[in-house]
Design a protein around this motif. Sequence first.
Motif: not given
Length: 229
Positions: A33-36, A124-128, A153-155
């Motif tokens: 997702m291009a680092g969003i 590291n899930a951020e949004v569902v 997921v962001t890492t």
Amino acid sequence: AVVSTQSTGVSLVQEEEDGTGLPWYHVSVETDMAGITADQFRRWWRSTSNCSAAYTLWHPLDHVYGVWLDTGSREWHHDLVERAGMVHRVKEYVGGKLNFLDIIFFDPCLGRERQCDSLQTHFNAEVVLHGHVTSHFPWIGRIRAGSLYHTLVTTDGTSTLHSKFILGRDIECVDYPHTWSCTAFKQVSGVLKRLMLGESQVRAIYRHCKEEMFVLGRLISHLAQLRLL
């Protein structure tokens, strides 16, 4: 049985069997997702995505129209969850076929808060986002064809969207489950299941998701750079 592997790094599209002996499909897609950031992703769903023009821009070839309907119950019970209590009514092409869909969003954490806490803590899930995908049929109303999950997921500065579709496992009437038309539908649901969710259509859903989420990541990133999101 594997339906499609597409390319290295992409999850498989798998076919499994339900209790009726008819196939149902588990479609899994991972998209860079291009680092969003999670906040940027949330802002898209909460603001920009309410505009049908933005929905068309998201996938100019396949997306025709999209509008959000409020069911009157927009509360959700976990920080991860977005759009619960909303319906996304869309008109879009998938594999060259025009579809009229209502995606009914729910809170998947209700009664399963520990599971969602685990997603945050260990993955590291951020949004569902979780919803039921329904198609419109004359005389019958909306028919549930499957369900979807999108988990961001962001890492370490990277962001990946994990998309999962369960298609054809629980086909049921949504609006009028006890009418004669729905009873008649159940008698031929196996035939309709094969027409709606054949292997070629599942491949098309896979490709559509891969394309639209790839575009979405870069669209959100661009809007954020322009301070429009």
